[in-house]
Design an enzyme around this catalytic site. Structure first.
Site, PDB file in Angstrom:
ATOM      1  N   GLU A   1      -0.833  10.467  -3.060  1.00  0.00           N
ATOM      2  CA  GLU A   1       0.378   9.928  -2.440  1.00  0.00           C
ATOM      3  C   GLU A   1       1.045   9.017  -3.456  1.00  0.00           C
ATOM      4  O   GLU A   1       0.411   8.115  -4.008  1.00  0.00           O
ATOM      5  CB  GLU A   1       0.039   9.111  -1.189  1.00  0.00           C
ATOM      6  CG  GLU A   1      -0.484   9.956  -0.044  1.00  0.00           C
ATOM      7  CD  GLU A   1      -0.866   9.090   1.157  1.00  0.00           C
ATOM      8  OE1 GLU A   1      -1.368   9.670   2.121  1.00  0.00           O
ATOM      9  OE2 GLU A   1      -0.676   7.861   1.117  1.00  0.00           O
TER      10      GLU A   1
ATOM     11  N   ASP B   1       3.842  -2.307   5.745  1.00  0.00           N
ATOM     12  CA  ASP B   1       2.859  -2.562   4.694  1.00  0.00           C
ATOM     13  C   ASP B   1       2.375  -3.998   4.683  1.00  0.00           C
ATOM     14  O   ASP B   1       3.130  -4.932   4.933  1.00  0.00           O
ATOM     15  CB  ASP B   1       3.454  -2.213   3.321  1.00  0.00           C
ATOM     16  CG  ASP B   1       3.496  -0.719   3.097  1.00  0.00           C
ATOM     17  OD1 ASP B   1       2.428  -0.084   3.204  1.00  0.00           O
ATOM     18  OD2 ASP B   1       4.582  -0.176   2.831  1.00  0.00           O
TER      19      ASP B   1
END
Lengths: 273, 403
Positions: free
Chosen positions: A51, A62
């Site tokens: 990724e 995040d």
């Protein structure tokens, strides 16, 4: 077709009777050349799928590690087209390792879904995870991806109900990303037993491989998650190595550090069915 | 009569106002956002919910707020009759509490015990902390570290009200970072936590429910002007950050085609400098904080920090319904610089004996331009959405005065 790379990779992993190792790095953190070296090191040390994070100013899903990684990347001037160029460079020598672009919707939306699909396809991107584009909102993107065979990788979470999982599965391809904990990236780890049922249900309803991520850092944790899934995603632990290398004023060591971690994780997954 | 209601059908079932709005959130939050929508539909049909809101509005907030004929201001501009909708007289000093009450009552219906909110200047944080104190709920307010420093009185008020303040140092430490952090907290504590969003933005159904709760402003204004003047106004006007006070005033007039809807965005040091907060006049459509709307962003889709003298307008986005009203041409959106807002602040204070917040001072500063195109017999209503007590320190500093 790019999606074929994902399918082929899971076939290979299944034939080896193990779960896939999915690794995440932030493109351009701290610079694009280092990211290229890191991609190669990950691939050479057992990462099955990679990724590639695209930085965004407002990464609301995040935790601190990936937030800072994104800020470092933006500070270095990384743009979406640079992330695609990095993928393209990696793809020159590697025709097999699936590359998944992971980020937020806005930069892709601004480029335009059709233009992005075309550029991503040329760069050898096999799928994308856009965190803030749930099934209700990704219809246009899926249409744009269709002719290029790029996968929309969907997220399932512990809050995804029995009823909702069908919605998540519909139109998904490649694999499903099961978010182990309700929280942000890099947060506390989940007990595999708590999510076993959810992962099983996601696999059954979607017919796709299910990879588990969020809160997985060590070989031991990865092996435990591998027992209940088709793949394990590790992100913040890799990104932390950039910070550690920067603190030690030794950016030259980043690819090596990441390669070592990939090797440990890959070893831990061997023989775990 | 079966009149096809063309404006009131928005948002549609996807939570969109034309191309704007939607539900752009992480999957973890989707089930909750859908549940909130169901709960809101149920609450809307429940007479007990409306009765409780009415009671609190009347006895706790002090509604209806007066509609005041600003005679000297009207004479100053020599144009139409100017009325102020006095939402600065509400409990806690601004319109924010209208919405906080509604959302906290919804949270309690959903069995949530922990309330989180983001705040810039602290007005929404103070209103949320106030309502949480009133109902004995745990309250956590996310506030940019920069704002915590420059809004000390409001930080103190929130602490006295029992709220926990979390300074946010990620990003640039202002409102948008506080909102990011609130979303992160929500994702992490999704089971027991309700996020009280302060403006008419965020994922559907927030823009709709904030609008509905704030529409009490326009509904009262409409009733009051009919009583006073026996007719509708020719224009209604409000400042715009995220746009909650403006949509609250506009919405009840939206079907009345003869009523001009005028919003005023903060253009900071001037749009041409790049340091402003005028998303409609200086932004392009994008996706942030759960909705598609006009945003200040770079050519690579990165969000640009907003700038305004008013912390309450200092946000790089705008509520999606305003984006829609602008693109359809139903509403017009002007801009006002920091400097002009300071002039508006002083003008209102001297002429009317009302110290406005810096936010509505932006609308005051554009009154002259709007009045110019109107007749003496015309009527204009401006929402005076907040009082200026909170701003006296920064105004003094900008004017080079000492307190």
């Amino acid at each position: 077709m790019p999606t074929q790379r994902i399918t082929d990779r899971f076939d290979k992993v299944r034939a080896e009777n193990r779960a896939a190792l999915v690794t995440y790095i932030m493109a351009g953190d701290p610079d694009l050349e280092t990211s290229y070296q890191a991609l190669c090191a990950l691939r050479d040390n057992g990462a099955d799928i990679i990724e590639l994070g695209a930085p965004f100013t407002d990464p609301m899903a995040d935790g601190p590690a990936i937030q800072r990684a994104g800020q470092r990347s933006l500070k270095a001037g990384t743009k979406l087209k640079d992330v695609l160029a990095l993928a393209e460079r990696f793809r020159e020598d590697d025709k097999e390792t699936p590359l998944i672009l992971m980020g937020y919707a806005n930069p892709v939306h601004l480029m335009g879904y059709d233009a992005f699909a075309d550029a991503a396809s040329q760069a050898g991107i096999d799928g994308t995870i856009l965190v803030d584009l749930p099934p209700e909102e990704d219809h246009e993107l899926r249409q744009a991806y269709e002719k290029y065979g790029i996968s929309v990788i969907r997220l399932a979470t512990p809050t995804t109900t029995d009823k909702r999982i069908a919605k998540v599965a519909e139109g998904a391809s490649g694999f499903l990303y099961y978010v182990a904990v309700a929280g942000v990236t890099g947060a506390g780890s989940a007990d595999p037993e708590d999510i076993r049922e959810g992962v099983e249900r996601a696999r059954k309803v979607s017919g796709l491989p299910v990879c588990v991520g969020f809160g997985v850092r060590t070989g031991e944790q990865a092996a435990a998650m591998a027992r209940i899934s088709d793949g394990v995603v590790v992100g913040s632990a890799f990104v932390d190595h950039v910070r550690l290398a920067l603190e030690a004023d030794d950016t030259g060591s980043i690819a090596g550090r990441m390669g070592k971690l990939a090797e440990e994780l890959s070893d831990a997954l061997k023989g775990v069915a | 009569m079966n009149k096809l209601n063309t404006w009131d059908q928005w948002p549609d079932e996807k939570g969109r106002f034309g191309e704007f709005g939607g539900r752009y959130v992480a999957e973890t939050l989707m089930p909750l956002v859908l549940e909130l929508e169901d709960e809101y539909r149920a609450a809307k049909k429940d007479p007990a919910f409306a009765a409780e809101m009415d009671d609190l509005w009347k006895h706790y907030v002090g509604r209806p707020s007066p509609l005041y004929h600003a005679e000297r201001m009207s004479a100053h501009f020599g144009g139409p009759k100017i009325y102020f909708k006095r939402d600065e007289l509400n409990h806690t000093g601004a319109h924010k509490i209208n919405n906080c009450l509604g959302q906290v009552l919804l949270a309690m219906r959903m069995g949530k015990k922990r309330i989180i909110a983001e705040t810039g200047a602290g007005q929404h944080g103070v209103a949320t902390a106030t309502v949480c104190a009133r109902f004995g709920l745990k309250c956590v307010v996310f506030m940019g570290a920069t704002d915590v420093e420059r809004q000390k009185p409001n930080v103190f008020r929130m602490r006295m009200l029992g709220a926990e303040i979390v300074p946010v140092s990620s990003g640039t430490g202002t409102l948008k970072d506080a909102m990011n952090e609130a979303l992160r907290d929500w994702v992490t504590n999704v089971h027991d936590t309700f996020y009280v969003i302060g403006t008419a933005a965020g994922p559907h159904p927030y823009p709709e429910l904030v609008r509905d709760f704030q529409s009490v402003i326009g509904q009262e204004a409409k009733r009051q002007i009919m009583e006073r003047e026996g007719r509708l106004p020719d224009a209604v006007m409000a400042c715009i950050g995220g746009g909650s006070n403006a949509i609250g005033l506009f919405h009840p007039f939206i079907e009345d085609e003869g009523v001009r809807l005028v919003g005023v965005e903060a253009s900071g040091h001037g749009i041409e400098t790049g340091e402003h907060a005028a998303a409609l006049n200086g932004g392009v459509p994008g996706i942030l904080h759960g909705n598609r709307t006009y945003l200040l962003q770079t050519d690579d889709g990165q969000i640009i920090d907003a700038h305004s003298i008013s912390a309450g307008l200092d946000y790089p986005g705008i509520g999606p319904e305003h984006a829609f009203l602008r693109d359809t041409g139903r509403a017009e959106y002007l801009t006002c610089t920091d400097k002009e807002a300071l002039e508006g602040f002083q003008l209102c204070t001297r002429l009317e004996g009302i110290i406005p917040a810096l936010e509505p001072a932006h609308a005051i500063a554009r009154l002259g331009d709007v009045c110019e195109s109107m007749d003496k017999e015309d009527i204009l209503i401006m929402n005076l959405c907040g009082r200026g007590d909170k701003d006296i320190f920064s105004v003094a500093e900008h004017l080079g005065m000492e307190i």
